[in-house]
Design an enzyme around this catalytic site. Structure first.
Site, short mmCIF file in Angstrom:
data_model
loop_
_atom_site.label_atom_id
_atom_site.label_comp_id
_atom_site.label_asym_id
_atom_site.label_seq_id
_atom_site.Cartn_x
_atom_site.Cartn_y
_atom_site.Cartn_z
N GLU A 107 52.99 40.32 40.05
CA GLU A 107 52.76 41.62 40.69
C GLU A 107 51.28 41.79 41.04
O GLU A 107 50.78 42.91 41.08
CB GLU A 107 53.24 42.73 39.75
CG GLU A 107 54.70 42.56 39.28
CD GLU A 107 54.88 41.56 38.15
OE1 GLU A 107 56.03 41.28 37.77
OE2 GLU A 107 53.84 41.04 37.65
N HIS B 123 35.02 41.15 33.86
CA HIS B 123 33.71 40.53 33.65
C HIS B 123 33.04 41.33 32.54
O HIS B 123 33.10 42.56 32.54
CB HIS B 123 32.85 40.54 34.92
CG HIS B 123 31.65 39.68 34.73
ND1 HIS B 123 31.66 38.31 34.95
CD2 HIS B 123 30.41 39.96 34.27
CE1 HIS B 123 30.49 37.80 34.65
NE2 HIS B 123 29.70 38.79 34.23
#
Ligand code: SAM
Length: 425
Positions: free
Chosen positions: A62, A68
């Site tokens: 999906e 990060h």
């Protein structure tokens, strides 16, 4: 559906710097956050920056989850992008906030691909779908969905065409994947247990070595083995009057009956007494000297199986073995789980005696490193080689058209590579 996708842009503040710098932990948390939100994992890749910081993405059917981290600020930026309405990205938001021990988080949700602004293109869907085929007519699979079992240094990936079964039981996550190379595959908590294409190696070796060296086996006990493969092989031996199998998780049995019928084929056998219970409790309650053979066909020493790798448990197994009884266990990979492997043989030798415990190997392609070991512990005089009747073994392997076990391999399996021999000498 007003838009094609939902994009949640997330900021986590005041997180644990250690966690934000732990690439393995972050990957596990991101994959778990995706799965708990209802997503299907396609693949994931994570990188640890030097001197610190982690970046990574989990590709889901999906769309994706990306991250990060700046451990030095206790800060992480995350993108949760999902399309369709089967996945709830806010579940992932909450789980990651807890996983990163964030002091607080902020998030904004954007609708991506507003339908009102989109006009469907007129194009040939078939041309885009994976319905092309090779000259031989084999379908060319363009879906690139991989199951990966990994630890922090080694990974095994298998391409698959989807999950056939996926249930969180009281003990573990029970899943069955339809792999392209190994047929249907059972995994527990993300670890490969058995596949249709290579299961015979494990099941033939954990059963026929003891059964063809015990003087007269009548009653056998299997601890674990919920897929049914070990029971199937044991029940090839007419001498057995009863096989008791104690599996803790009925979901494993259910998944195997539904999607691994060739492995689970003997789970209704009249000589099989199938009990759903904790094997530790069953062994503690069993009578002295009540079994000729005990096979511990368990998962690795984690979760429900942890207690199956203890001195107390093995002392109890010793008690319930008949005078010339044999215990065989899967004893992990000398390469992949060296520490546990060594401890296992030390423990057994402490209970059965130095000369009574033997190690043998087999090669299972879908197990970490492919090299897997078994232990053979003899309470009485039974010896895996001295008691070996070559003609009987040859006839048995031929009659049952066994695919791995045979009279030559029986002996060869106990010939250990020097590094393995040195580990347990
Ligand atoms: N061949 C596989 C391997 O080497 O990893 C093991 C296969 S078998 C599916 C392992 C079974 O042990 C699982 O179904 C698990 O539920 C079962 N098990 C784990 N702990 C158990 C316990 N304490 N009592 C009974 N069964 C247990």
């Amino acid at each position: 559906m007003a838009s094609l996708g939902r994009h949640i842009i997330v900021e986590y503040y005041d997180c644990s710097p250690e966690i934000l710098n732990d690439v393995v932990n972050i990957e596990k948390s991101m994959i778990n956050a995706a799965e708990e939100a209802g997503a299907t994992i396609i693949n994931s890749t994570f990188h640890h920056f030097s001197p610190y910081g982690v970046s990574g993405v989990v590709v889901i059917q999906e769309s994706h989850l990306a991250i990060h981290t700046w451990p030095e600020y206790g800060y992480a930026s995350v993108d949760l992008f999902t399309c369709g309405d089967t996945v709830n990205p806010w579940v992932s938001y909450q789980l990651l906030k807890e996983a990163f021990k964030a002091g607080h988080g902020s998030a904004v949700e954007l609708s991506r691909g507003e339908m009102a602004l989109l006009k469907r293109k007129n194009f040939d869907v078939k041309a885009l779908r994976d319905e092309k085929s090779t000259d031989e007519g084999d379908p060319i699979k363009t879906r690139d969905v991989w199951f990966t079992e990994r630890d922090d240094k080694i990974a095994l990936s298998l391409k698959h065409d989807g999950k056939l079964y996926d249930v969180q039981s009281d003990y573990q996550r029970v899943s069955v994947f339809n792999t392209q190379a190994y047929g249907n595959m059972l995994t527990l908590d993300g670890m490969v247990m058995t596949t249709e294409k290579d299961e015979y190696v494990y099941h033939e070796m954990i059963t026929h070595i003891p059964m063809l060296t015990h003087p007269n086996p009548k009653r056998a006990l299997v601890i674990g083995g919920g897929d049914g493969g070990t029971a199937r092989e044991l029940l090839r031996h007419d001498s057995l009057e009863e096989v008791v199998m104690v599996e803790i998780d009925d979901k494993v049995i259910e998944a195997s009956k539904m999607h691994l019928p060739t492995i689970a084929s003997a789970l209704e056998h009249p000589k099989l007494n199938l009990i759903v219970d904790d094997g530790i409790k069953y062994v503690n309650d069993a009578a002295d000297e009540s079994f000729d053979l005990v096979i511990v066909d368990s998962t690795d020493p984690v979760g429900p199986a942890e207690g199956l790798f203890t001195v107390d448990f093995y002392k109890e197994v010793y008690r319930i073995l008949s005078k010339d009884g044999i215990m065989v266990t899967q004893s992990e990979s000398p390469r992949f789980n060296s520490k546990v492997f060594k401890e296992i043989f030390q423990t057994y030798r402490g209970i059965y005696g130095q000369e009574q415990v033997h190690c043998y190997l087999a090669y299972i392609p879908t197990y970490p490193t492919g090299m897997w070991s078994f232990s053979y512990s003899s309470k009485g005089g039974a010896h895996p080689i001295a008691n070996f009747d070559e003609a009987k073994s040859k006839a048995f392997a031929k009659e049952h058209r066994l695919k791995y076990y045979n009279e030559d391999l029986h002996k060869a399996a106990f010939a250990l590579p020097s590094f393995v021999r040195d580990m347990i000498s």
